[in-house]
Scaffold this motif. Structure first.
Motif, PDB file in Angstrom:
ATOM      1  N   VAL A 286      11.491 -58.268 -15.571  1.00 43.87           N
ATOM      2  CA  VAL A 286      11.201 -56.858 -15.871  1.00 43.87           C
ATOM      3  C   VAL A 286      11.483 -56.025 -14.619  1.00 43.87           C
ATOM      4  O   VAL A 286      10.976 -56.327 -13.532  1.00 43.87           O
ATOM      5  CB  VAL A 286       9.740 -56.686 -16.318  1.00 43.87           C
ATOM      6  N   LEU A 287      12.293 -54.990 -14.772  1.00 48.57           N
ATOM      7  CA  LEU A 287      12.615 -54.085 -13.660  1.00 48.57           C
ATOM      8  C   LEU A 287      12.030 -52.718 -13.961  1.00 48.57           C
ATOM      9  O   LEU A 287      12.411 -52.063 -14.945  1.00 48.57           O
ATOM     10  CB  LEU A 287      14.132 -53.984 -13.468  1.00 48.57           C
ATOM     11  N   LEU A 288      11.092 -52.283 -13.122  1.00 51.42           N
ATOM     12  CA  LEU A 288      10.376 -51.029 -13.340  1.00 51.42           C
ATOM     13  C   LEU A 288      11.104 -49.855 -12.690  1.00 51.42           C
ATOM     14  O   LEU A 288      11.614 -49.959 -11.574  1.00 51.42           O
ATOM     15  CB  LEU A 288       8.962 -51.121 -12.783  1.00 51.42           C
ATOM     16  N   ARG A 314       7.829 -62.608 -14.636  1.00 51.54           N
ATOM     17  CA  ARG A 314       8.214 -62.011 -13.345  1.00 51.54           C
ATOM     18  C   ARG A 314       8.585 -60.550 -13.548  1.00 51.54           C
ATOM     19  O   ARG A 314       9.143 -60.176 -14.596  1.00 51.54           O
ATOM     20  CB  ARG A 314       9.409 -62.772 -12.750  1.00 51.54           C
ATOM     21  N   TYR A 315       8.269 -59.741 -12.558  1.00 46.56           N
ATOM     22  CA  TYR A 315       8.734 -58.347 -12.594  1.00 46.56           C
ATOM     23  C   TYR A 315       9.085 -57.884 -11.190  1.00 46.56           C
ATOM     24  O   TYR A 315       8.577 -58.408 -10.188  1.00 46.56           O
ATOM     25  CB  TYR A 315       7.682 -57.428 -13.228  1.00 46.56           C
ATOM     26  N   CYS A 316       9.961 -56.893 -11.117  1.00 44.59           N
ATOM     27  CA  CYS A 316      10.383 -56.276  -9.849  1.00 44.59           C
ATOM     28  C   CYS A 316      10.314 -54.763  -9.995  1.00 44.59           C
ATOM     29  O   CYS A 316      10.344 -54.226 -11.112  1.00 44.59           O
ATOM     30  CB  CYS A 316      11.809 -56.695  -9.469  1.00 44.59           C
ATOM     31  N   GLY A 353      19.484 -60.961 -12.241  1.00 41.52           N
ATOM     32  CA  GLY A 353      18.994 -60.697 -13.578  1.00 41.52           C
ATOM     33  C   GLY A 353      18.911 -61.964 -14.404  1.00 41.52           C
ATOM     34  O   GLY A 353      18.859 -63.066 -13.830  1.00 41.52           O
ATOM     35  N   PRO A 354      18.926 -61.833 -15.715  1.00 44.52           N
ATOM     36  CA  PRO A 354      19.014 -60.608 -16.527  1.00 44.52           C
ATOM     37  C   PRO A 354      17.744 -59.758 -16.443  1.00 44.52           C
ATOM     38  O   PRO A 354      16.722 -60.215 -15.936  1.00 44.52           O
ATOM     39  CB  PRO A 354      19.238 -61.149 -17.942  1.00 44.52           C
ATOM     40  N   TRP A 355      17.838 -58.494 -17.000  1.00 43.06           N
ATOM     41  CA  TRP A 355      16.775 -57.526 -16.795  1.00 43.06           C
ATOM     42  C   TRP A 355      16.259 -56.969 -18.104  1.00 43.06           C
ATOM     43  O   TRP A 355      17.015 -56.762 -19.064  1.00 43.06           O
ATOM     44  CB  TRP A 355      17.282 -56.360 -15.937  1.00 43.06           C
ATOM     45  N   ILE A 356      14.962 -56.705 -18.119  1.00 45.45           N
ATOM     46  CA  ILE A 356      14.335 -55.852 -19.123  1.00 45.45           C
ATOM     47  C   ILE A 356      13.903 -54.592 -18.394  1.00 45.45           C
ATOM     48  O   ILE A 356      13.077 -54.638 -17.474  1.00 45.45           O
ATOM     49  CB  ILE A 356      13.120 -56.535 -19.785  1.00 45.45           C
ATOM     50  N   LEU A 357      14.466 -53.458 -18.772  1.00 46.71           N
ATOM     51  CA  LEU A 357      14.227 -52.200 -18.055  1.00 46.71           C
ATOM     52  C   LEU A 357      13.040 -51.470 -18.666  1.00 46.71           C
ATOM     53  O   LEU A 357      13.036 -51.170 -19.870  1.00 46.71           O
ATOM     54  CB  LEU A 357      15.473 -51.313 -18.109  1.00 46.71           C
ATOM     55  N   VAL A 358      12.041 -51.190 -17.835  1.00 48.49           N
ATOM     56  CA  VAL A 358      10.849 -50.451 -18.263  1.00 48.49           C
ATOM     57  C   VAL A 358      10.751 -49.205 -17.393  1.00 48.49           C
ATOM     58  O   VAL A 358      10.666 -49.297 -16.158  1.00 48.49           O
ATOM     59  CB  VAL A 358       9.577 -51.312 -18.124  1.00 48.49           C
TER      60      VAL A 358
END
Length: 543
Positions: A286-288, A314-316, A353-358
């Motif tokens: 997850v990318l904030l 995991r998140y960044c 990545g891959p990424w989930i964009l929040v």
């Protein structure tokens, strides 16, 4: 023929004899003791005799010829003062332009407002010295020296604190050094003019004038008031630098990465370790992307809870240029430039990545541009009260831009930051990424940069991103019920955001949740974590 001065022909040059009653002779040149005013004739002296003991040839102290400008040294000092004013004004113009469009080598990793503040103070100092050049005073010398000493202290603080030295750069160091030197030069000028004034008065009037006219007293009082004001301003500059020094001791939770040819650094951090599916492929991270305020100001909290609850692995997150621990980027700066900056930082950090964009608020604009530039790496998107591109004109409002510019110009005075630190107990955490972070010059410049290009460069970039957006990316849209009630256009634009991709998972309206900060309520956090878990599962099924 009788002349105007009481002489006749050459014969009249001889002494004339007169006879009194006793037949005694007396010459006309001898004084008559009892002569009355009626005895005055054409031979009487019209001008009184000069008195040598009264100072023959001396001028009145009020005579315009009695001036320190008679001395070449005084004139030279004034010419140099004018030259310094021209140089400082040129420097000020370059610094002013660099806020909006950064010339080569003129980018400041800090806000750049301190540079303008020091230069503006220098211009005021020079103008004061020129306006009251011929009326020197002890008060002016003392106050000029105080300004110089305080500016030298500012320079020492900038050089001694590595973070401030890096943010201000050579431009800030040059600006504060020049301001300090001009203050010292004014002290020298004031003393020289005072000496020259006394020198000329003694030479031309026979004594040094200790009295002042009303006009001179008004000039002295005005100069003293202005210089006292400059002292107060520099004291405020110094106090703000002390606060910045304290804030610089707050270590970032992640790492700063230099980007854009090492012109500035952005802060990037991750929580949790990279995990993999059974086939060896990496699970999405997850990318904030924060909204108006930094990610660290509450936005990260609910994601941390989701990570702690094992909803995600995991998140960044990162701070856009000028926000929290990130440095300011050169101007102009658009959403696409920010997307390039985080892309470069991810590459340097080895994140693939891959990424989930929040994202929240205007952060959704940045996430959409990033998604379009990395179509193969995006596994899902969540817009939390996201801003629609058709509403970017509100961000680009000229009145808002002028207010931001004005706040930036006075930000070095630190009136709000100092009051918060002294009377409200604001901590360095508050000032770096918390509720008081909006008061800092870096934050203000970030918002000013957004304002300048929101309805031009940024809008073009997000419109282009929509055209090339990968259509099968899972999408969640969550909207504040409070925001819907306040803004009639918001609901229509939120509905349009649900069509950014063809795979909408959910559109939730959270009643009672504040605008762009849905996570501030318990219901909001519950909905957010639930939908994030669904995005995570959708990404896994896609793999």
């Amino acid at each position: 023929m009788v002349s105007l001065w009481g002489s006749k022909n050459n014969d009249d040059d001889q002494p004339q004899e007169e006879h009194d009653g006793d037949g005694a002779q007396a010459t006309a040149s001898e004084p008559q003791p009892n002569r009355s005013s009626e005895d005055t004739n054409e031979r009487s002296r019209l001008l009184p005799p000069k008195r040598q003991n009264r100072g023959q040839g001396y001028l009145s102290p009020d005579d315009p010829a009695v001036s320190p400008y008679n001395l070449w040294s005084v004139r030279a000092l004034r010419w140099f003062e004018v030259l310094f004013l021209m140089i400082t004004c040129l420097w000020w113009v370059l610094l002013f332009i660099s806020i909006f469009v950064s010339p080569p080598l003129f980018n400041s990793r800090g806000s750049g407002f301190f540079d303008v503040a020091y230069t503006t103070l220098t211009i005021g100092n020079i103008l004061t010295a020129l306006l009251f050049f011929a009326t020197p005073s002890t008060a002016m010398s003392v106050l000029s020296m105080a300004v110089s000493v305080l500016l030298l202290i500012n320079m020492i603080i900038i050089l001694a604190v590595p973070r401030i030295r890096l943010e201000e750069g050579w431009i800030g160091i040059a600006s504060v050094t020049w301001a300090a030197l001009i203050g010292l030069y004014n002290v020298l000028t004031n003393k020289t003019v005072k000496w020259g004034k006394a020198e000329e008065e003694e030479r031309l009037t026979g004594r040094t004038e200790t009295r002042r006219s009303l006009r001179e007293w008004c000039a002295v009082f005005t100069a003293t008031f202005l210089m006292s004001l400059y002292v107060v301003i520099v004291v405020l500059f110094t106090a703000v630098l002390v606060i910045r020094s304290r804030d610089a001791s707050l270590a970032p939770p992640g790492t700063r990465y230099l980007v854009d040819g090492d012109q500035y650094a952005i802060h990037f951090a991750c929580v949790g370790n990279q995990t993999y599916y059974t086939d060896g492929k990496p699970k999405p991270t997850v990318l904030l992307e924060g909204g108006y305020m930094p990610v660290e100001d509450g936005f990260e909290d609910w994601v941390y809870e989701a990570w702690a609850n094992k909803t995600i692995d995991r998140y960044c997150y990162w701070d856009r240029p000028g926000i929290a621990w990130s440095e300011n980027a050169p101007s102009p700066h658009s959403a696409g430039m920010s997307a390039d900056a985080i892309s470069e930082a991810l590459a340097v950090a080895g994140e693939e990545g891959p990424w989930i964009l929040v994202s929240a608020g205007i952060g959704s604009i940045y996430s959409r541009v990033f998604s379009a530039r990395h179509p193969r790496d995006i596994r899902g998107m969540m817009f939390i009260d996201g801003l629609h591109e058709d509403l970017l004109y509100r961000v680009a409002n000229p009145g808002r831009g002028f207010i931001l510019w004005g706040r930036g110009i006075i930000s070095p005075l630190g009136l709000d930051r100092l009051a918060g630190a002294l009377f409200k107990g604001r901590t360095k955490e508050d000032r770096v990424f918390g509720k008081s972070s909006y008061q800092g010059g870096k934050f203000i410049k970030n918002k000013l940069q957004e304002n300048l290009v929101a309805n031009s460069l940024t809008k073009n970039e997000v419109v282009t991103a929509r055209n090339i957006q990968a259509p099968k990316v899972p999408l969640v849209v969550i909207t504040s019920g409070v925001h819907l009630k306040k803004d009639k256009d918001w609901e229509r634009k939120q509905e349009d955001l649900t069509k950014v991709t063809e795979k909408l998972l959910a559109w939730d309206v959270v009643k009672g949740a504040p605008s762009e900060e849905i996570w501030r309520t318990a219901e909001g956090r519950k909905v957010l974590e639930k939908r994030l878990g669904e995005l995570y599962k959708a990404a896994a099924s896609k793999e």
